[in-house]
Write an enzyme that holds these catalytic residues in place. Sequence first.
Site, mmCIF file in Angstrom:
data_model
loop_
_atom_site.group_PDB
_atom_site.id
_atom_site.type_symbol
_atom_site.label_atom_id
_atom_site.label_comp_id
_atom_site.label_asym_id
_atom_site.label_seq_id
_atom_site.Cartn_x
_atom_site.Cartn_y
_atom_site.Cartn_z
ATOM 1 N N CYS A 94 0.813 -1.215 0.000
ATOM 2 C CA CYS A 94 0.000 0.000 0.000
ATOM 3 C C CYS A 94 0.845 1.262 0.000
ATOM 4 C CB CYS A 94 -0.927 0.013 1.216
ATOM 5 S SG CYS A 94 -2.180 -1.279 1.174
ATOM 6 N N HIS A 117 5.074 5.454 1.132
ATOM 7 C CA HIS A 117 4.673 4.072 1.402
ATOM 8 C C HIS A 117 3.939 4.007 2.729
ATOM 9 C CE1 HIS A 117 4.836 -0.298 1.822
ATOM 10 N NE2 HIS A 117 5.079 -0.327 0.534
ATOM 11 N N HIS A 118 2.861 3.196 2.768
ATOM 12 C CA HIS A 118 2.002 3.144 3.951
ATOM 13 C C HIS A 118 2.742 2.601 5.179
ATOM 14 C CE1 HIS A 118 -1.696 3.584 6.003
ATOM 15 N NE2 HIS A 118 -2.494 3.357 4.988
ATOM 16 N N SER A 119 3.823 1.883 4.981
ATOM 17 C CA SER A 119 4.585 1.374 6.130
ATOM 18 C C SER A 119 5.234 2.498 6.918
ATOM 19 C CB SER A 119 5.663 0.394 5.660
ATOM 20 O OG SER A 119 6.589 1.032 4.787
#
Length: 494
Positions: free
Chosen positions: A42, A160-162
Amino acid sequence: MEIRTRRGRPHIPEIRVEKKEEEEEQPLSPAARLFHAPEFNCNIISVVGLKSKIKPAVIIDGIKQTLIRHPRFSCKLVESGNNQRREQKWVQTKVVAEDHVVIPKIDMHNIENANADAFLDSYVSDLTTIPLDTSKPLWEVHLLDLRTSDAENVAILKIHHSVGDGMSLMSLVLACTRKTSNPDELPSLPNQKSSLSGSRSYSRLFWLVMALWSVAMLVLNTVCDALEFIATTMFLKDTETPIKGNFRLSTSKRMCCVHRTVSFDDLKLIKNAMQMTVNDVILGVSQAGLSQYLKRRYGEQEEPMPKGIRLRAALLVNIRPATGIQDLADIMENGSNCTWGNWIGYIIFPFSISLCDDPLEHLRRAKFIIDRKKNSFEALLTFIVGNFILKSFGVQRAANILKRALSNTTMSFSNMVGPIEEISFYGHPVTYMAPSVYGHPHALTMHFQSYMNKMTVSLTVDPTVISDPHRLCDDWEESLRSIKAAVQEKSCTH
């Protein structure tokens, strides 16, 4: 947090983060590892419309004083081991801001008005197909010298969703901005007022009975919601409608991102007249808009819209106990030692898809459901259980479970509160913000972002499923107008 002033340049907020030696390397949190699984790669992408011509040197200078001072924006992802025992760590690295800023060459001679909007949609869509470079921190800023119908120039943030959840990243963006009217002040967010009210003249026995009843309903609702989530993971699927993707067969990697900005005053007018929250109104209007859109899609297929459609959305809920812009700025100052990261829970929200003679019925149905959902620990429960599964059974097992659950629903839905006054992004006044996310197993994601007296509706869609997202925006906007008209007519008759 302090302000540094340079002659001839705008005020730029500086984020100071004390980096300890032991923070040079940190393992990824379970949620961050989940967002790197193939099933959930994601990314958050945010389109920011600007009122003035972009000055790249000013923005790059601002990034050097803010973003790269935050630990997560100065760390790169390092992986080791094999698939069965893979280790992932955040490792501090030297960041060159210019390497993260992309300034594409755009030939404006053949781009005018609507063509510029289409170019922007295409550019953002192309970004969804290009993975971030893992040899450096996982974020980019694209600066487009592109005049669209609602902005002089455009900045696009891809993260980035991280790196963090929506609230974390919104707090970071807000900490990098200041009020246009006063470059020394942080942006202001609306006060979150409690919806609970009532007289204090009731007896103690009454309040005791009400408290016991409330606890009983809270437990019952939580149990029912937990059982529904388990059933959704195992077998309970939404109806196969024209907006539901089949991710067991889909090979599409390109997503289409569009947005539409409407009057926030219209939403507040409906909210006050119907005595509900803005979120209730957004859900009700979305329910009406989806009903109209599906009616058209079924009509194009020369089929009647079936009754009893099961269409559910995964509502993203922030679990982090932070309120107010100053709290968000404090999170940025304290870096990884505070509540930074992915603190996300889910609520499964059923939309009632039907054609109502009274447009206000959509609002009433949405409010009834969300009020019941508020009296439940569903979001907190999904957050806790999700972390337990991640830690106990590993990322791959957790990714498979979550993908199965989300694939059996139809869409994702989120709503975030933005500043109530105009802000500037490194000296560039902002006209709108349109954030969204892609990489999860939904063909439709609806995100709502308030800013000043505007509400921006962002749609991220799989174009092989929804080839006409602008028509869905039209239906949403038309539903808002019809509900507003019904509210005004109701007010005139009383």
